[in-house]
Design a protein around this motif. Structure first.
Motif, PDB file in Angstrom:
ATOM      1  N   PHE A 103       0.833  -1.208   0.000  1.00 58.21           N
ATOM      2  CA  PHE A 103       0.000   0.000   0.000  1.00 58.21           C
ATOM      3  C   PHE A 103       0.865   1.256   0.000  1.00 58.21           C
ATOM      4  N   LEU A 104       1.877   1.298   0.853  1.00 55.42           N
ATOM      5  CA  LEU A 104       2.734   2.481   0.949  1.00 55.42           C
ATOM      6  C   LEU A 104       3.512   2.712  -0.343  1.00 55.42           C
ATOM      7  N   CYS A 105       3.962   1.626  -0.964  1.00 53.01           N
ATOM      8  CA  CYS A 105       4.683   1.758  -2.236  1.00 53.01           C
ATOM      9  C   CYS A 105       3.773   2.331  -3.326  1.00 53.01           C
ATOM     10  N   ALA A 106       2.495   1.994  -3.284  1.00 53.49           N
ATOM     11  CA  ALA A 106       1.561   2.502  -4.281  1.00 53.49           C
ATOM     12  C   ALA A 106       1.137   3.938  -3.989  1.00 53.49           C
ATOM     13  N   VAL A 107       1.178   4.322  -2.714  1.00 57.29           N
ATOM     14  CA  VAL A 107       0.767   5.670  -2.331  1.00 57.29           C
ATOM     15  C   VAL A 107       1.796   6.709  -2.780  1.00 57.29           C
ATOM     16  N   LEU A 108       3.070   6.386  -2.656  1.00 62.06           N
ATOM     17  CA  LEU A 108       4.115   7.380  -2.912  1.00 62.06           C
ATOM     18  C   LEU A 108       4.016   8.032  -4.290  1.00 62.06           C
ATOM     19  N   PRO A 109       3.897   7.274  -5.394  1.00 66.16           N
ATOM     20  CA  PRO A 109       3.782   7.950  -6.703  1.00 66.16           C
ATOM     21  C   PRO A 109       2.554   8.852  -6.804  1.00 66.16           C
ATOM     22  N   ALA A 110       1.463   8.465  -6.145  1.00 69.34           N
ATOM     23  CA  ALA A 110       0.241   9.268  -6.219  1.00 69.34           C
ATOM     24  C   ALA A 110       0.417  10.619  -5.539  1.00 69.34           C
ATOM     25  N   LEU A 111       1.242  10.668  -4.488  1.00 70.72           N
ATOM     26  CA  LEU A 111       1.454  11.927  -3.775  1.00 70.72           C
ATOM     27  C   LEU A 111       2.221  12.946  -4.607  1.00 70.72           C
ATOM     28  N   PHE A 112       2.909  12.484  -5.630  1.00 70.63           N
ATOM     29  CA  PHE A 112       3.643  13.394  -6.510  1.00 70.63           C
ATOM     30  C   PHE A 112       2.790  13.844  -7.698  1.00 70.63           C
ATOM     31  N   GLN A 113       1.534  13.422  -7.732  1.00 69.57           N
ATOM     32  CA  GLN A 113       0.648  13.785  -8.835  1.00 69.57           C
ATOM     33  C   GLN A 113      -0.653  14.372  -8.272  1.00 69.57           C
ATOM     34  N   PRO A 114      -0.711  15.684  -8.099  1.00 72.76           N
ATOM     35  CA  PRO A 114      -1.934  16.289  -7.551  1.00 72.76           C
ATOM     36  C   PRO A 114      -3.186  15.999  -8.380  1.00 72.76           C
ATOM     37  N   ASN A 115      -3.007  15.669  -9.641  1.00 73.59           N
ATOM     38  CA  ASN A 115      -4.156  15.343 -10.481  1.00 73.59           C
ATOM     39  C   ASN A 115      -4.514  13.862 -10.444  1.00 73.59           C
ATOM     40  N   HIS A 116      -3.835  13.088  -9.607  1.00 74.59           N
ATOM     41  CA  HIS A 116      -4.146  11.664  -9.482  1.00 74.59           C
ATOM     42  C   HIS A 116      -5.541  11.504  -8.890  1.00 74.59           C
ATOM     43  N   PHE A 117      -6.297  10.547  -9.389  1.00 77.94           N
ATOM     44  CA  PHE A 117      -7.693  10.401  -8.960  1.00 77.94           C
ATOM     45  C   PHE A 117      -7.825  10.025  -7.487  1.00 77.94           C
ATOM     46  N   LEU A 118      -6.753   9.508  -6.866  1.00 74.25           N
ATOM     47  CA  LEU A 118      -6.800   9.150  -5.451  1.00 74.25           C
ATOM     48  C   LEU A 118      -5.963  10.092  -4.584  1.00 74.25           C
ATOM     49  N   TYR A 119      -5.526  11.199  -5.148  1.00 74.25           N
ATOM     50  CA  TYR A 119      -4.633  12.110  -4.413  1.00 74.25           C
ATOM     51  C   TYR A 119      -5.266  12.570  -3.101  1.00 74.25           C
ATOM     52  N   MET A 120      -6.474  13.073  -3.153  1.00 74.17           N
ATOM     53  CA  MET A 120      -7.140  13.573  -1.950  1.00 74.17           C
ATOM     54  C   MET A 120      -7.501  12.427  -1.005  1.00 74.17           C
ATOM     55  N   GLU A 121      -7.966  11.320  -1.558  1.00 74.46           N
ATOM     56  CA  GLU A 121      -8.371  10.182  -0.723  1.00 74.46           C
ATOM     57  C   GLU A 121      -7.191   9.631   0.071  1.00 74.46           C
ATOM     58  N   LEU A 122      -6.060   9.476  -0.585  1.00 76.90           N
ATOM     59  CA  LEU A 122      -4.873   8.939   0.088  1.00 76.90           C
ATOM     60  C   LEU A 122      -4.305   9.949   1.076  1.00 76.90           C
ATOM     61  N   GLY A 123      -4.328  11.222   0.707  1.00 79.87           N
ATOM     62  CA  GLY A 123      -3.840  12.240   1.631  1.00 79.87           C
ATOM     63  C   GLY A 123      -4.659  12.297   2.905  1.00 79.87           C
ATOM     64  N   LEU A 124      -5.973  12.228   2.772  1.00 77.72           N
ATOM     65  CA  LEU A 124      -6.845  12.233   3.949  1.00 77.72           C
ATOM     66  C   LEU A 124      -6.640  10.991   4.796  1.00 77.72           C
ATOM     67  N   ALA A 125      -6.358   9.852   4.151  1.00 74.28           N
ATOM     68  CA  ALA A 125      -6.126   8.611   4.904  1.00 74.28           C
ATOM     69  C   ALA A 125      -4.869   8.720   5.755  1.00 74.28           C
ATOM     70  N   LEU A 126      -3.830   9.336   5.215  1.00 75.31           N
ATOM     71  CA  LEU A 126      -2.582   9.487   5.972  1.00 75.31           C
ATOM     72  C   LEU A 126      -2.753  10.459   7.127  1.00 75.31           C
ATOM     73  N   VAL A 127      -3.567  11.486   6.931  1.00 74.07           N
ATOM     74  CA  VAL A 127      -3.798  12.461   7.989  1.00 74.07           C
ATOM     75  C   VAL A 127      -4.751  11.908   9.039  1.00 74.07           C
ATOM     76  N   GLY A 128      -5.718  11.116   8.609  1.00 73.91           N
ATOM     77  CA  GLY A 128      -6.758  10.637   9.517  1.00 73.91           C
ATOM     78  C   GLY A 128      -6.342   9.494  10.407  1.00 73.91           C
ATOM     79  N   SER A 129      -5.227   8.848  10.123  1.00 74.16           N
ATOM     80  CA  SER A 129      -4.773   7.717  10.931  1.00 74.16           C
ATOM     81  C   SER A 129      -3.276   7.846  11.187  1.00 74.16           C
ATOM     82  N   PRO A 130      -2.830   7.678  12.431  1.00 76.30           N
ATOM     83  CA  PRO A 130      -1.404   7.841  12.723  1.00 76.30           C
ATOM     84  C   PRO A 130      -0.532   6.723  12.174  1.00 76.30           C
TER      85      PRO A 130
END
Length: 224
Positions: free
Chosen positions: A74-101
């Motif tokens: 999961f973490l390996c798949a998240v990293l490339p998405a964080l470098f693409q603000p236009n990625h369809f899961l950018y906001m979803e993954l960002g909120l997941a990282l913020v919402g859980s420690p």
């Protein structure tokens, strides 16, 4: 050991990334340091999430056990998405990282949220999740060089990795979902069907000697 060096390196990188945190930037006032790259706040959050997902070592002086395979995938798949603000899961993954420690070692992050997504990009979200699952499952296989070769001895870390894979599969009834997607022509396209079949095959090969209820199949076992 190599794992201990990796843990120390991760701690150093996290400490360096904190130089660009909001709290430090406020102290600098008008002399704010320029970010090395604009995605560093998201990457720093991912690094902290990764660090906090490691379980403490069992003995003093020992290293933490490796990350569970599903979490690492999961973490390996998240990293490339964080470098693409236009990625369809950018906001979803960002909120997941913020919402859980941190990540639950016996779970698959965002499994139901992406698998049952009702958003416009639900097909892409499901395909993304199935690829995360496939990489985690294939990483837990132990291929044999000969058809009837004796099983290779597993280490304590390897046994723990296999156990956490079984726990996560049963917890989310993942095999049932693999069967649903693999046998349906209405739940997705050929790529999604292919990923579901690959996940199902990897799960069955990896747990060929296990009890059905430990795979999340109906017929026994308590719900978690």
């Amino acid at each position: 050991t190599i794992r201990a060096c990796v843990h120390e390196s991760l701690s150093v990188i996290v400490a360096v990334s904190n130089l660009w945190s909001d709290a430090v930037q406020e102290q600098w006032g008008n002399d704010r340091m320029r970010l090395p790259f604009r995605e560093i706040p998201q990457v720093a959050r991912l690094l902290n999430y990764t660090r906090d997902s490691f379980e403490p070592p069992e003995d003093d002086g020992d290293t933490s056990p490796p990350l569970p395979r599903f979490v690492a995938s999961f973490l390996c798949a998240v990293l490339p998405a964080l470098f693409q603000p236009n990625h369809f899961l950018y906001m979803e993954l960002g909120l997941a990282l913020v919402g859980s420690p941190s990540a639950d070692p016996g779970d698959v992050p965002l499994f139901y949220r992406l698998l049952l997504a009702g958003q416009t990009m639900s097909h892409e979200a499901r395909l993304w999740m199935f690829r995360v699952l496939r990489r985690g499952l294939l990483g837990s296989e132990q291929p044999q060089t000969k058809p009837h070769a004796e099983p290779r001895p597993t280490s304590k870390a390897g046994d723990r990795s296999h156990r956490l894979v079984r726990v996560a599969l049963a917890r989310r009834y993942a095999v049932q979902w693999f069967l649903s997607f693999a046998s349906s022509t209405e739940l997705g396209s050929f790529p999604l069907w292919s990923e579901a079949v690959s996940c199902l095959r990897a799960a069955l090969v990896d747990h060929a000697a296990g009890a059905p209820q430990r795979l999340g199949l109906p017929g026994g076992g308590s719900r978690q």
